[in-house]
Design a protein around this motif. Structure first.
Motif, PDB file in Angstrom:
ATOM      1  N   VAL A 159       0.876  -1.167   0.000  1.00 48.36           N
ATOM      2  CA  VAL A 159       0.000   0.000   0.000  1.00 48.36           C
ATOM      3  C   VAL A 159       0.916   1.220   0.000  1.00 48.36           C
ATOM      4  O   VAL A 159       1.419   1.621   1.042  1.00 48.36           O
ATOM      5  N   GLY A 160       1.152   1.774  -1.184  1.00 50.42           N
ATOM      6  CA  GLY A 160       2.154   2.830  -1.300  1.00 50.42           C
ATOM      7  C   GLY A 160       3.514   2.287  -0.918  1.00 50.42           C
ATOM      8  O   GLY A 160       3.963   1.266  -1.447  1.00 50.42           O
ATOM      9  N   HIS A 161       4.158   2.932   0.042  1.00 52.80           N
ATOM     10  CA  HIS A 161       5.472   2.465   0.496  1.00 52.80           C
ATOM     11  C   HIS A 161       5.372   1.596   1.744  1.00 52.80           C
ATOM     12  O   HIS A 161       6.385   1.277   2.369  1.00 52.80           O
ATOM     13  N   LYS A 162       4.150   1.195   2.103  1.00 55.55           N
ATOM     14  CA  LYS A 162       3.920   0.362   3.278  1.00 55.55           C
ATOM     15  C   LYS A 162       3.586  -1.070   2.855  1.00 55.55           C
ATOM     16  O   LYS A 162       3.171  -1.313   1.725  1.00 55.55           O
ATOM     17  N   THR A 163       3.732  -2.005   3.809  1.00 53.62           N
ATOM     18  CA  THR A 163       3.523  -3.424   3.501  1.00 53.62           C
ATOM     19  C   THR A 163       2.739  -4.115   4.611  1.00 53.62           C
ATOM     20  O   THR A 163       2.972  -3.868   5.800  1.00 53.62           O
ATOM     21  N   VAL A 164       1.834  -4.977   4.211  1.00 54.81           N
ATOM     22  CA  VAL A 164       1.105  -5.854   5.126  1.00 54.81           C
ATOM     23  C   VAL A 164       1.416  -7.295   4.740  1.00 54.81           C
ATOM     24  O   VAL A 164       1.307  -7.665   3.570  1.00 54.81           O
ATOM     25  N   LYS A 165       1.815  -8.087   5.718  1.00 54.94           N
ATOM     26  CA  LYS A 165       2.055  -9.521   5.482  1.00 54.94           C
ATOM     27  C   LYS A 165       1.032 -10.325   6.271  1.00 54.94           C
ATOM     28  O   LYS A 165       0.830 -10.096   7.468  1.00 54.94           O
ATOM     29  N   ILE A 166       0.363 -11.240   5.587  1.00 59.64           N
ATOM     30  CA  ILE A 166      -0.601 -12.131   6.231  1.00 59.64           C
ATOM     31  C   ILE A 166      -0.049 -13.547   6.164  1.00 59.64           C
ATOM     32  O   ILE A 166       0.175 -14.088   5.079  1.00 59.64           O
ATOM     33  N   LEU A 167       0.173 -14.139   7.325  1.00 59.44           N
ATOM     34  CA  LEU A 167       0.715 -15.485   7.434  1.00 59.44           C
ATOM     35  C   LEU A 167      -0.404 -16.418   7.898  1.00 59.44           C
ATOM     36  O   LEU A 167      -0.866 -16.341   9.038  1.00 59.44           O
ATOM     37  N   VAL A 168      -0.855 -17.245   6.986  1.00 52.22           N
ATOM     38  CA  VAL A 168      -1.973 -18.159   7.249  1.00 52.22           C
ATOM     39  C   VAL A 168      -1.405 -19.473   7.771  1.00 52.22           C
ATOM     40  O   VAL A 168      -0.629 -20.143   7.081  1.00 52.22           O
ATOM     41  N   LEU A 169      -1.770 -19.829   8.986  1.00 57.65           N
ATOM     42  CA  LEU A 169      -1.230 -21.023   9.623  1.00 57.65           C
ATOM     43  C   LEU A 169      -2.160 -22.222   9.440  1.00 57.65           C
ATOM     44  O   LEU A 169      -3.359 -22.065   9.212  1.00 57.65           O
ATOM     45  N   ASP A 170      -1.595 -23.403   9.572  1.00 64.00           N
ATOM     46  CA  ASP A 170      -2.340 -24.660   9.505  1.00 64.00           C
ATOM     47  C   ASP A 170      -2.230 -25.331  10.870  1.00 64.00           C
ATOM     48  O   ASP A 170      -1.162 -25.817  11.248  1.00 64.00           O
ATOM     49  N   THR A 171      -3.339 -25.342  11.626  1.00 62.48           N
ATOM     50  CA  THR A 171      -3.326 -25.945  12.962  1.00 62.48           C
ATOM     51  C   THR A 171      -3.939 -27.347  12.960  1.00 62.48           C
ATOM     52  O   THR A 171      -4.334 -27.851  14.009  1.00 62.48           O
ATOM     53  N   ARG A 172      -4.007 -27.978  11.787  1.00 66.41           N
ATOM     54  CA  ARG A 172      -4.633 -29.294  11.651  1.00 66.41           C
ATOM     55  C   ARG A 172      -3.678 -30.378  11.160  1.00 66.41           C
ATOM     56  O   ARG A 172      -3.578 -31.454  11.743  1.00 66.41           O
ATOM     57  N   PHE A 173      -3.010 -30.122  10.067  1.00 63.10           N
ATOM     58  CA  PHE A 173      -2.281 -31.170   9.353  1.00 63.10           C
ATOM     59  C   PHE A 173      -1.230 -31.856  10.240  1.00 63.10           C
ATOM     60  O   PHE A 173      -1.041 -33.073  10.171  1.00 63.10           O
ATOM     61  N   PHE A 174      -0.545 -31.083  11.084  1.00 61.60           N
ATOM     62  CA  PHE A 174       0.566 -31.615  11.873  1.00 61.60           C
ATOM     63  C   PHE A 174       0.223 -31.786  13.351  1.00 61.60           C
ATOM     64  O   PHE A 174       1.036 -32.324  14.108  1.00 61.60           O
ATOM     65  N   ARG A 175      -0.949 -31.314  13.758  1.00 61.16           N
ATOM     66  CA  ARG A 175      -1.256 -31.231  15.186  1.00 61.16           C
ATOM     67  C   ARG A 175      -1.341 -32.588  15.861  1.00 61.16           C
ATOM     68  O   ARG A 175      -2.009 -33.504  15.385  1.00 61.16           O
ATOM     69  N   SER A 176      -0.685 -32.710  17.006  1.00 61.55           N
ATOM     70  CA  SER A 176      -0.663 -33.960  17.759  1.00 61.55           C
ATOM     71  C   SER A 176      -2.005 -34.236  18.415  1.00 61.55           C
ATOM     72  O   SER A 176      -2.874 -33.364  18.515  1.00 61.55           O
ATOM     73  N   GLU A 177      -2.153 -35.466  18.885  1.00 59.17           N
ATOM     74  CA  GLU A 177      -3.393 -35.864  19.543  1.00 59.17           C
ATOM     75  C   GLU A 177      -3.646 -35.022  20.782  1.00 59.17           C
ATOM     76  O   GLU A 177      -2.726 -34.714  21.552  1.00 59.17           O
ATOM     77  N   LEU A 178      -4.913 -34.664  20.995  1.00 65.65           N
ATOM     78  CA  LEU A 178      -5.294 -33.871  22.152  1.00 65.65           C
ATOM     79  C   LEU A 178      -5.443 -34.763  23.383  1.00 65.65           C
ATOM     80  O   LEU A 178      -5.687 -35.969  23.279  1.00 65.65           O
ATOM     81  N   THR A 179      -5.305 -34.152  24.565  1.00 65.39           N
ATOM     82  CA  THR A 179      -5.425 -34.884  25.824  1.00 65.39           C
ATOM     83  C   THR A 179      -6.824 -34.679  26.391  1.00 65.39           C
ATOM     84  O   THR A 179      -7.230 -33.542  26.665  1.00 65.39           O
ATOM     85  N   LYS A 180      -7.569 -35.754  26.531  1.00 66.06           N
ATOM     86  CA  LYS A 180      -8.939 -35.668  27.037  1.00 66.06           C
ATOM     87  C   LYS A 180      -8.944 -35.206  28.503  1.00 66.06           C
ATOM     88  O   LYS A 180      -8.050 -35.544  29.281  1.00 66.06           O
ATOM     89  N   ASP A 181      -9.977 -34.450  28.851  1.00 66.47           N
ATOM     90  CA  ASP A 181     -10.153 -33.974  30.222  1.00 66.47           C
ATOM     91  C   ASP A 181     -11.335 -34.707  30.843  1.00 66.47           C
ATOM     92  O   ASP A 181     -12.446 -34.644  30.313  1.00 66.47           O
TER      93      ASP A 181
END
Length: 347
Positions: A159-181
């Motif tokens: 945007v003109g001389h400015k910059t926006v970076k959007i980093l989209v994460l994946d919280t599914r593909f690598f996520r370990s098994e959850l601990t049941k409560d």
């Protein structure tokens, strides 16, 4: 037109909605300054076969980008033909089809469009599901994203001389098994410190490189599950406390500017905010959920980092970045331009 829209929203916020006005913690940008702005709209938890009421409102906001925050459809299936048909149905929803012709669409997935409720690395069809997701997002067949595990991606905007970076994460593909409560009304509890992962090592290395080498004025981290809210018993980053600490350390050590989180998943919308040692501004996690259905009978849950109140009706998120003054204006939006809550932050 965008300046007019922002002025009208600001006027409404200051004079027409007391609950929203009370949540503004820093002065909103003066419209007379006419700063360079970048407008983000985002949301999550969307059913293709339910009423999709917000696409016209999102277009009215004249965003630079629309970000899917996850649960973009509700498939919950390992039948890839069924999943593809649902994505195609969503693509043809009238309001959404109009949006995609005018606004860039990016985003991530969560469990229901991933294919397995609360699922992670164990989902057997995750690679097939990834390709269908990338089709929906319009990712080219020749993109390097087609040949790597996970849907994480970096998007940069000038945007003109400015910059926006959007980093989209994946919280599914690598996520370990959850601990049941075993506690009633709590689904999961944190794993033992150091055990398991949210992002997986390959994605962590990518994220560290992106933040450490970023010259952007704002660095937006999109995560389908909440990062800051840690006291409820559902899915959240805090189920892997060492991963939370690693992220906080990376944000500080990278010296990346204007880092903030956008999240979804919970069927509620809220702002969470914390001061992080070594960071000159507070860390904000803006949760927006859901687009077609929400936790309408929500009766409360603890979140010591919450700013304001939980919005338990359907809504979408609107973020206006003032790149000249390095500030952000966050709004939880209802239909017809209604501002349900708002928060302003200087960076």
């Amino acid at each position: 037109m965008r300046t007019i829209f922002q002025i009208s929203l600001l006027f409404f916020l200051l004079f027409g909605c007391k609950s929203a006005r009370d949540l503004v913690e820093a002065p909103a940008t003066s419209p007379s300054k006419k700063p360079a702005t970048f407008v983000i709209t985002f949301g999550s938890c969307n059913k293709h076969d339910a009423e999709n009421p917000y696409w016209d409102d999102i277009l009215d906001a004249r965003p630079d980008v629309w970000i899917w925050g996850g649960d973009n459809i509700y498939a919950d299936t390992d039948d890839m033909a069924k999943m593809r048909a649902m994505y195609e149905a969503q693509r043809k929803v009238d309001g959404y089809a109009k949006l995609t012709k005018k606004v860039e669409v990016i985003g991530t997935w969560d469990d229901h469009d991933y294919g397995l409720n609360d699922g992670g690395a164990e989902f057997v069809k995750k690679r097939e599901s990834q390709q269908i997701f990338l089709d929906f997002m319009g990712v080219a067949d020749t993109s390097t994203r087609r040949n790597r595990d996970g849907v994480y991606a970096a998007h940069q905007y000038k945007v003109g001389h400015k910059t926006v970076k959007i980093l989209v994460l994946d919280t599914r593909f690598f996520r370990s098994e959850l601990t049941k409560d075993p506690t009633p009304d709590r689904r999961y509890r944190p794993s033992a410190y150091g055990e398991g992962t949210v992002l997986g090592e390959a994605q962590w290395q990518w994220l560290e490189s992106e933040l450490r080498n970023s010259n952007a004025d704002f660095n937006i981290l999109v995560t389908s599950i909440q990062f800051l809210s840690s006291e409820h018993g559902f899915e959240k980053w805090a189920n892997f406390p060492h991963e939370v600490d690693r992220m906080k350390k990376l944000i500080v050590d990278s010296k990346a500017q204007g880092v903030l989180f956008l999240s979804g998943d919970r069927h509620i919308s809220e702002f969470s905010k914390m001061n992080l040692g070594g960071l000159s501004y507070p860390l904000i996690d803006f949760t927006s959920s859901g687009l077609t259905h929400s936790y309408a009978d929500f009766s409360g849950e603890p979140n010591s980092l919450r700013v304001g109140e939980v919005v338990s009706q359907t809504s979408f998120g609107l973020v206006t970045l003032d790149l000249e003054n390095h500030s952000a204006f966050f709004q939880i939006m209802g239909e017809n331009g209604t501002v349900l809550q708002a928060l302003s932050q200087q960076y």
